[in-house]
Motif scaffolding. Structure first.
Motif, PDB file in Angstrom:
ATOM      1  N   PRO A 273       0.761  -1.153  -0.086  1.00  0.00           N
ATOM      2  CA  PRO A 273       0.007  -0.066  -0.032  1.00  0.00           C
ATOM      3  C   PRO A 273       0.744   1.488   0.029  1.00  0.00           C
ATOM      4  O   PRO A 273       2.128   1.214   0.274  1.00  0.00           O
ATOM      5  CB  PRO A 273      -0.870  -0.035   1.162  1.00  0.00           C
ATOM      6  N   GLN A 274       0.236   2.405  -0.483  1.00  0.00           N
ATOM      7  CA  GLN A 274       1.033   3.538  -0.816  1.00  0.00           C
ATOM      8  C   GLN A 274       1.306   4.251   0.639  1.00  0.00           C
ATOM      9  O   GLN A 274       2.366   5.312   0.691  1.00  0.00           O
ATOM     10  CB  GLN A 274       0.348   4.316  -1.665  1.00  0.00           C
ATOM     11  N   GLY A 275       0.587   4.071   1.560  1.00  0.00           N
ATOM     12  CA  GLY A 275       0.946   4.972   3.004  1.00  0.00           C
ATOM     13  C   GLY A 275      -0.371   5.631   3.389  1.00  0.00           C
ATOM     14  O   GLY A 275      -0.904   6.152   2.466  1.00  0.00           O
ATOM     15  N   ILE A 276      -0.665   5.585   4.469  1.00  0.00           N
ATOM     16  CA  ILE A 276      -1.718   6.378   5.261  1.00  0.00           C
ATOM     17  C   ILE A 276      -1.332   8.102   5.341  1.00  0.00           C
ATOM     18  O   ILE A 276      -0.332   8.408   6.004  1.00  0.00           O
ATOM     19  CB  ILE A 276      -1.998   5.707   6.672  1.00  0.00           C
ATOM     20  N   LYS A 277      -2.361   8.895   5.081  1.00  0.00           N
ATOM     21  CA  LYS A 277      -2.335  10.220   5.172  1.00  0.00           C
ATOM     22  C   LYS A 277      -3.467  10.566   5.691  1.00  0.00           C
ATOM     23  O   LYS A 277      -4.355   9.849   6.279  1.00  0.00           O
ATOM     24  CB  LYS A 277      -1.821  10.676   4.051  1.00  0.00           C
ATOM     25  N   ALA A 278      -3.297  11.865   6.109  1.00  0.00           N
ATOM     26  CA  ALA A 278      -4.365  12.412   6.723  1.00  0.00           C
ATOM     27  C   ALA A 278      -5.775  12.862   5.738  1.00  0.00           C
ATOM     28  O   ALA A 278      -5.515  12.635   4.494  1.00  0.00           O
ATOM     29  CB  ALA A 278      -3.996  14.288   7.139  1.00  0.00           C
ATOM     30  N   ASN A 279      -6.935  12.816   6.304  1.00  0.00           N
ATOM     31  CA  ASN A 279      -8.116  12.850   5.536  1.00  0.00           C
ATOM     32  C   ASN A 279      -8.497  11.710   4.606  1.00  0.00           C
ATOM     33  O   ASN A 279      -8.991  11.837   3.582  1.00  0.00           O
ATOM     34  CB  ASN A 279      -8.022  14.372   4.682  1.00  0.00           C
ATOM     35  N   GLN A 280      -8.296  10.787   5.060  1.00  0.00           N
ATOM     36  CA  GLN A 280      -8.600   9.397   4.464  1.00  0.00           C
ATOM     37  C   GLN A 280      -9.813   8.757   5.389  1.00  0.00           C
ATOM     38  O   GLN A 280      -9.701   8.708   6.646  1.00  0.00           O
ATOM     39  CB  GLN A 280      -7.292   8.519   4.240  1.00  0.00           C
ATOM     40  N   ASP A 281     -10.696   7.747   4.632  1.00  0.00           N
ATOM     41  CA  ASP A 281     -11.470   6.939   5.619  1.00  0.00           C
ATOM     42  C   ASP A 281     -10.954   5.745   6.080  1.00  0.00           C
ATOM     43  O   ASP A 281      -9.962   5.327   5.490  1.00  0.00           O
ATOM     44  CB  ASP A 281     -12.604   6.646   4.366  1.00  0.00           C
ATOM     45  N   ILE A 282     -11.639   5.721   7.352  1.00  0.00           N
ATOM     46  CA  ILE A 282     -11.058   4.411   7.966  1.00  0.00           C
ATOM     47  C   ILE A 282     -12.362   3.332   8.039  1.00  0.00           C
ATOM     48  O   ILE A 282     -13.341   3.461   8.231  1.00  0.00           O
ATOM     49  CB  ILE A 282     -10.648   4.840   9.313  1.00  0.00           C
ATOM     50  N   VAL A 283     -11.738   2.115   7.371  1.00  0.00           N
ATOM     51  CA  VAL A 283     -12.876   1.034   7.191  1.00  0.00           C
ATOM     52  C   VAL A 283     -12.477  -0.253   7.801  1.00  0.00           C
ATOM     53  O   VAL A 283     -11.318  -0.230   8.301  1.00  0.00           O
ATOM     54  CB  VAL A 283     -12.974   0.673   5.756  1.00  0.00           C
ATOM     55  N   VAL A 284     -13.400  -0.819   8.670  1.00  0.00           N
ATOM     56  CA  VAL A 284     -13.152  -1.812   9.509  1.00  0.00           C
ATOM     57  C   VAL A 284     -13.905  -3.104   8.776  1.00  0.00           C
ATOM     58  O   VAL A 284     -15.222  -2.971   8.494  1.00  0.00           O
ATOM     59  CB  VAL A 284     -13.485  -1.773  10.866  1.00  0.00           C
ATOM     60  N   SER A 285     -13.348  -4.197   8.759  1.00  0.00           N
ATOM     61  CA  SER A 285     -14.035  -5.462   8.252  1.00  0.00           C
ATOM     62  C   SER A 285     -14.856  -6.356   9.203  1.00  0.00           C
ATOM     63  O   SER A 285     -14.025  -6.258  10.389  1.00  0.00           O
ATOM     64  CB  SER A 285     -13.026  -6.295   7.552  1.00  0.00           C
ATOM     65  N   LYS A 286     -15.582  -6.876   9.124  1.00  0.00           N
ATOM     66  CA  LYS A 286     -16.347  -8.232   9.846  1.00  0.00           C
ATOM     67  C   LYS A 286     -16.771  -7.264  11.423  1.00  0.00           C
ATOM     68  O   LYS A 286     -17.076  -6.295  11.347  1.00  0.00           O
ATOM     69  CB  LYS A 286     -15.360  -9.314  10.120  1.00  0.00           C
ATOM     70  N   TRP A 287     -16.068  -7.962  12.239  1.00  0.00           N
ATOM     71  CA  TRP A 287     -16.403  -7.477  13.778  1.00  0.00           C
ATOM     72  C   TRP A 287     -15.543  -7.440  14.572  1.00  0.00           C
ATOM     73  O   TRP A 287     -14.401  -8.286  14.460  1.00  0.00           O
ATOM     74  CB  TRP A 287     -17.638  -8.357  14.124  1.00  0.00           C
ATOM     75  N   ILE A 288     -15.278  -6.553  15.729  1.00  0.00           N
ATOM     76  CA  ILE A 288     -14.221  -6.549  16.643  1.00  0.00           C
ATOM     77  C   ILE A 288     -14.456  -7.741  17.734  1.00  0.00           C
ATOM     78  O   ILE A 288     -15.485  -8.485  17.885  1.00  0.00           O
ATOM     79  CB  ILE A 288     -14.142  -5.209  17.396  1.00  0.00           C
ATOM     80  N   GLY A 289     -13.386  -8.294  18.348  1.00  0.00           N
ATOM     81  CA  GLY A 289     -13.490  -9.118  19.538  1.00  0.00           C
ATOM     82  C   GLY A 289     -13.668 -10.514  19.083  1.00  0.00           C
ATOM     83  O   GLY A 289     -13.924 -11.404  19.903  1.00  0.00           O
ATOM     84  N   LEU A 290     -13.656 -10.649  17.791  1.00  0.00           N
ATOM     85  CA  LEU A 290     -14.204 -12.341  17.428  1.00  0.00           C
ATOM     86  C   LEU A 290     -13.190 -13.262  17.970  1.00  0.00           C
ATOM     87  O   LEU A 290     -13.564 -14.248  18.447  1.00  0.00           O
ATOM     88  CB  LEU A 290     -13.954 -12.261  15.689  1.00  0.00           C
TER      89      LEU A 290
END
Length: 325
Positions: free
Chosen positions: A147-164
């Motif tokens: 991946p090219q690298g995380i910068k400011a003003n980008q969307d944060i996406v989470v897959s499936k569910w936490i705590g699985l």
């Protein structure tokens, strides 16, 4: 020191500052939020990751191996093989070792990776079986910069569910205790969440969709992973607590043991940062992988959590809640 992963401050002053020798083949080495090392030999890259896991014999391989394969996939590489270091307590029977290896081969076969070697030892030092897995992956030249690298003003996406992963482990290891309050069917459902532990499918889809960066959620839960992701990328973040996806079974089991689900072992959940969150969520949905936009990165150092009208700041990662049970 406290149980679990060492704190970020200890890691910086007692581990990372002691690493002085560097080689040109290592294009990405030890650092905050980094789960892999990347080596360049010619045009292709080799990706390495290592993790130790303690768990009952019946589940050891199914928890340890996916964790390393996830790290490699998140780095944009294809997992190739694993090496296993297994430390067993003196009372271990050979049948238990055979069971560990049969399960390890089953997991590796499912993801087309080879058990390339390792070390197995019986020792009085450990009270429970410990498996340390070193994973190896390959990254083609075309993917070297991604991946090219995380910068400011980008969307944060989470897959499936936490705590699985934490939910599955607690449901399996404390089934009788939990069934004294909850229906057996619910606890059996929760115990089956280990089928979701791989993030290889969503990582592959994210790479095709131009993801800027990824971080798999494991020890320390979603709060720990968000902190590590932001710290490693040098960005701030704003996350809506209500949008973090969580199963009701996880809520109930955490209430039973008085645990914080946001700090619970969360293998199987992946953080993806992208310019186009809606596009990534749609691409994942076409692969039948649930995902949701939970917030955005910012150009400040603040890591903020919103819960309706309440605003709070994310703390540094704490000991995983699994250790409290």
């Amino acid at each position: 020191m406290r149980l679990g992963k060492i704190s970020e401050n200890v890691l910086k002053r007692s581990v990372l500052k002691k690493i002085k020798t560097h080689r040109e083949e290592v294009v990405s080495g030890a650092g905050i939020g980094k789960d892999c090392a990347i080596l360049a030999f010619g045009e292709e890259q080799t990706v390495l990751s290592v993790t130790p896991v303690t768990a009952p014999v019946t589940e050891l391989s199914s928890y340890a191996i996916p964790m390393v394969l996830n790290n490699i996939a998140v780095a944009g590489a294809h997992p190739v093989g694993v090496m296993l270091s297994i430390l067993l307590p003196e009372e271990t029977e050979e049948t238990e070792l055979r069971q560990i290896m049969e399960q390890a081969e089953e997991v590796c076969y499912a993801w087309n990776v080879e058990i390339m070697g390792g070390h197995t030892e019986v020792t009085s030092v450990v009270a429970k079986p410990v498996m340390t897995v070193t994973g190896v992956g390959r990254k083609e030249a075309a993917r070297a910069g991604f991946p090219q690298g995380i910068k400011a003003n980008q969307d944060i996406v989470v897959s499936k569910w936490i705590g699985l992963e934490g939910t599955a482990r607690l449901a399996k290891e404390h089934k009788e205790e939990l069934c004294s309050k909850y229906p057996v069917r619910m606890i059996e459902e929760a115990a089956g969440y280990d089928k979701y532990l791989s993030v290889i499918p969503e990582a592959a889809t994210a790479m095709k969709s131009g993801v800027c960066g990824m971080h798999d959620v494991s020890r320390g839960g979603i709060f720990g992973a968000l902190w590590e992701m932001a710290s490693g990328a040098g960005v701030g973040l704003e996350v809506d607590l209500k949008k973090l996806p969580i199963k009701q079974e996880t809520v109930e089991i955490c209430e039973f043991f008085e645990l914080n689900p946001y700090e619970l072992l969360s293998g199987g959940c992946l953080i993806m940062v992208t310019e186009d969150g809606n596009g990534l969520v749609s691409a994942l949905a076409r692969e039948e992988i649930p995902a949701v936009i939970v917030g955005r990165t910012t150009d400040s150092n603040d890591r903020i959590l919103y819960n309706e009208d309440e605003k709070r700041y994310l703390d540094m990662p704490k000991t995983d809640q699994i250790y409290d049970v």
